[in-house]
Scaffold this motif. Structure first.
Motif, short mmCIF file in Angstrom:
data_model
loop_
_atom_site.label_atom_id
_atom_site.label_comp_id
_atom_site.label_asym_id
_atom_site.label_seq_id
_atom_site.Cartn_x
_atom_site.Cartn_y
_atom_site.Cartn_z
N PRO A 221 0.82 -1.20 0.00
CA PRO A 221 0.00 0.00 0.00
C PRO A 221 0.87 1.26 0.00
N ALA A 222 0.27 2.37 -0.41
CA ALA A 222 0.95 3.66 -0.33
C ALA A 222 0.98 4.11 1.14
N THR A 223 1.81 5.09 1.43
CA THR A 223 1.93 5.55 2.83
C THR A 223 1.82 7.07 2.94
N LEU A 224 1.15 7.48 3.99
CA LEU A 224 1.13 8.90 4.37
C LEU A 224 1.71 8.98 5.77
N PHE A 225 2.59 9.93 5.99
CA PHE A 225 3.18 10.11 7.31
C PHE A 225 2.76 11.48 7.85
N THR A 226 2.07 11.49 8.98
CA THR A 226 1.62 12.75 9.57
C THR A 226 2.46 13.09 10.79
N ILE A 227 2.99 14.30 10.78
CA ILE A 227 3.79 14.78 11.91
C ILE A 227 2.87 15.60 12.83
#
Ligand code: ADP
Length: 493
Positions: free
Chosen positions: A153-159
Motif C-alpha cells: 500500500p501507499a503511505t502517508l506520514f503525519t507529523i
C-alpha cells in the motif's frame, strides 16, 4: 489502515489520541473503510468488546499476538499488537510517568514491524488497505519498511509534533533486524535514518512515505525554517510538494456546551448568559472568591516548555497586578508543578492549580473560565483553542502554527505595543475576531495580551461579540477529512 500510538478514549497523552479517534470516524462518513492499529498497552486487552486473538507471529524473537476489537462506540475495527513483555506496563505509552522507557526503540520498532507484517501478510483476512496512514515517530519505520515492495500500500506520514523525533543509537538497526538498505540507500546514511550520529525514526516517515503532512498549514510553513524545524527543516524543504499542512478538527459533539454532561449548566449561542453558572461552579470548586465580574483565566495543558508554562509562571506575578484569577489544570514536568503549587499557596484567592490529567475537569474549566491561556512556544495545531471558542471562552494565544490558523485576532496593533488607530488606540480598533493573539514571545507580550483581554472584558457588549463569533466557527472534522480525502487520492494517483 491508521497506525498510531494513542487512541482516545483508550489511551491518551495529547492531541494525537483525539485525531486517531476522530479522523477515522470522519473518513468513514466520507465512504472510506478504515481500520486502526495500536499497541496493546496494559488494560487494553480488557476493553469491551473484548479483543479476540486473530493470529500469532514472531518478530525478532518476541511472541506477538494480533487481537481484534472495535474502537469504542464505533464499528471501526481496532487491531492490537499484543506483546506483553513490551507493552503491558504501568504509566503512559512512552514511559513510567517520569522517564521514557529505556527500550522505546525496541518497543516501537517492533510495533512498526508488526504493522508491516499484518499488512504484507494479510494477517486479518483478505482486506488490503490502499494506504497506511502513519502518525509520528512511533510509526516512522512503517513507510520505510513498505517502501520497497511494489505491491505494498501507499503511505502517508503525519507529523503531529516535530519536537519528538524518536532518536536512538545506531545499534538499534541490528536489534530490529532492519534491512541494510532501502530503495538503494543504506539506512545508516544522512539520506535515510542517520541524524547527527543517531538513528531517527521520524526520518523513516519523512524520507520514505509517499506524502508527508503536518497538522496545520501555519506549522507546515514554520517547520521549513531553522527556528521551528528542529534540525529537519532542510529535509522538509527538500520534500517540496510532497509535504503539506492540514488543520485538525475537533469532536463537536463531545465538545459542545449545549450537551456536555460534565459541566454545571449547558448553554449555547442562544443562552450564553448561562455560561456564568459554570464560572460560579468553577470558582466554588477551587475555593476562589465568588467574584463573577473579574476576569477568570484558565489553562489546560501538558506542563512542558513547549506549552509556555515557564512563560506563564514568569508572567504571573505581573499579571496579578490586574484584577484577575487563574485556574490551571496540568500534568508534566515536576519543576513546573512545584512552582504552580507554591504560587497557588501564596495567592489562594487568585491562583488555583489542579495537578494531574482530568478529562471532566478540563471540560469544566473550558466552560467556566472567561479566557483560556495558550502561550505555546510553538504549536503544531492545538485543540484547546478550538474547544474554548466553541464554549464562548476567549483564547489568548501566541501567534504561532495552528493557533494562528484557527484564531481570528480581535486585537490590532496595540497588542504588540503600538498604540494609535482610528478610535484612539484601543486594542480592538476596527478588528472583529474570536480571540487575542500575541506575536512577541516574552513576559511583556503575554502581559500585553492579557491586559487587552481585561480591557475588552470590561465592555460586556464587545466581549460577548468575541464569544459569539468564536462559538459560530466551524471546527468540525468534516472539512479536515475532506482535505485528507483529497491527499489520499493524490497519493494514489
Ligand atoms: P498536545 O497534544 O501537544 O498536548 P493539544 O492542544 O493538541 O496539545 O491537545 C491536548 C489535549 O489534551 C486536549 O484535548 C486537552 O484538553 C487535553 N489535556 C491536556 N492536559 C490535560 C489535563 N491535565 N487534563 C485533561 N485534559 C488535558
Amino acid at each position: 489502515m491508521f497506525a498510531c500510538s494513542e487512541l482516545y478514549p483508550l489511551i491518551k497523552t495529547g492531541g494525537l489520541a483525539d485525531v486517531a479517534y476522530n479522523l477515522p470516524r470522519a473518513l468513514v462518513q466520507l465512504g472510506h473503510q478504515v481500520r486502526i492499529v495500536l499497541p496493546a498497552y496494559r488494560g487494553l486487552a480488557e476493553v469491551t468488546p473484548p479483543p479476540q486473538p486473530l493470529c500469532r507471529f514472531e518478530i525478532i524473537g518476541y511472541e506477538v499476538a494480533l487481537l481484534v476489537s472495535h474502537v469504542p462506540d464505533t464499528t471501526i475495527p481496532l487491531y492490537l499488537i499484543d506483546c506483553p513483555e513490551l507493552f503491558n506496563r504501568p504509566g503512559d505509552p512512552y514511559g513510567d510517568g517520569s522517564h521514557p522507557w529505556p527500550d522505546n526503540a525496541l518497543r516501537f520498532g517492533l510495533f512498526c514491524r508488526a504493522v508491516v507484517d499484518l499488512v504484507e501478510n494479510h494477517c486479518y483476512g483478505d482486506w488490503l488497505p490502499d494506504i497506511v496512514h502513519c502518525n509520528d515517530w512511533q510509526t516512522g519505520l512503517v513507510p520505510l519498511l513498505l517502501a520497497d515492495g511494489a505491491a505494498n500500500p501507499a503511505t502517508l506520514f503525519t507529523i503531529h509534533n516535530l519536537g519528538y523525533q524518536g532518536l536512538f543509537s545506531q545499534q538499534t538497526l541490528a536489534e530490529l533486524g532492519l534491512p541494510e538498505e532501502v530503495k538503494g540507500v543504506p539506512l545508516w546514511d544522512f539520506r535515510a535514518l542517520e541524524f547527527y550520529g543517531e538513528l531517527s525514526y521520524i526520518k523513516g516517515g519523512i524520507v520514505f512515505a509517499d506524502a508527508v503532512n503536518t497538522v496545520s498549514p501555519g506549522y507546515a510553513q514554520e517547520v521549513l525554517t531553522p527556528e521551528f524545524g528542529c534540525g529537519l527543516d532542510g529535509l522538509l524543504r527538500h520534500c517540496g510538494a510532497r509535504f503539506s499542512g492540514i488543520v485538525n478538527g475537533i469532536d463537536t459533539d463531545y465538545w459542545s456546551p449545549a450537551k456536555d454532561p460534565d459541566i454545571d449548566l449547558n448553554y449555547s449561542v442562544e443562552s450564553l448568559a448561562d455560561k456564568q453558572a459554570n464560572k460560579r461552579g468553577l470558582l466554588a470548586r477551587f475555593h476562589l472568591p465568588d467574584d463573577e465580574n473579574t476576569l477568570l483565566l484558565g489553562m489546560v495543558s501538558r506542563l512542558t516548555e513547549q506549552k509556555g508554562i515557564d512563560l506563564l509562571l514568569d508572567a504571573l506575578p505581573a499579571l496579578l497586578d490586574l484584577p484577575l484569577k487563574v485556574v490551571v489544570l496540568g500534568s508534566g514536568e515536576a519543576q513546573y508543578e512545584q512552582r504552580l503549587l507554591v504560587l497557588a499557596a501564596q495567592h489562594p484567592d487568585r491562583i488555583a492549580f489542579h495537578s494531574g490529567y482530568h478529562e471532566a475537569l478540563a471540560h469544566r474549566i473550558i466552560a467556566g473560565v472567561d479566557a483560556l491561556l495558550i502561550p505555546s512556544r510553538y504549536e503544531p495545531c492545538g485543540l484547546t483553542q478550538m474547544y474554548s471558542q466553541r464554549y464562548g471562552t476567549v483564547p489568548i494565544a501566541h501567534a504561532v502554527g495552528g493557533l494562528r490558523d484557527t484564531i481570528i485576532n480581535a486585537c490590532g496593533r496595540a497588542v504588540q505595543g503600538e498604540s494609535g488607530g482610528a478610535s484612539g488606540g484601543e486594542p480592538w480598533d476596527g478588528v472583529a475576531g474570536t480571540g487575542i493573539l500575541f506575536d512577541d514571545y516574552s513576559v511583556a507580550g503575554l502581559q500585553g495580551a492579557v491586559a487587552s483581554a481585561n480591557k475588552l472584558f470590561q465592555h460586556a457588549m464587545l466581549w460577548s461579540c468575541l464569544q459569539l463569533a468564536g462559538m459560530k466557527q466551524d471546527f468540525s472534522w468534516a472539512a479536515s477529512a475532506r482535505e485528507y480525502n483529497r491527499l489520499y487520492h493524490r497519493i494514489l494517483r
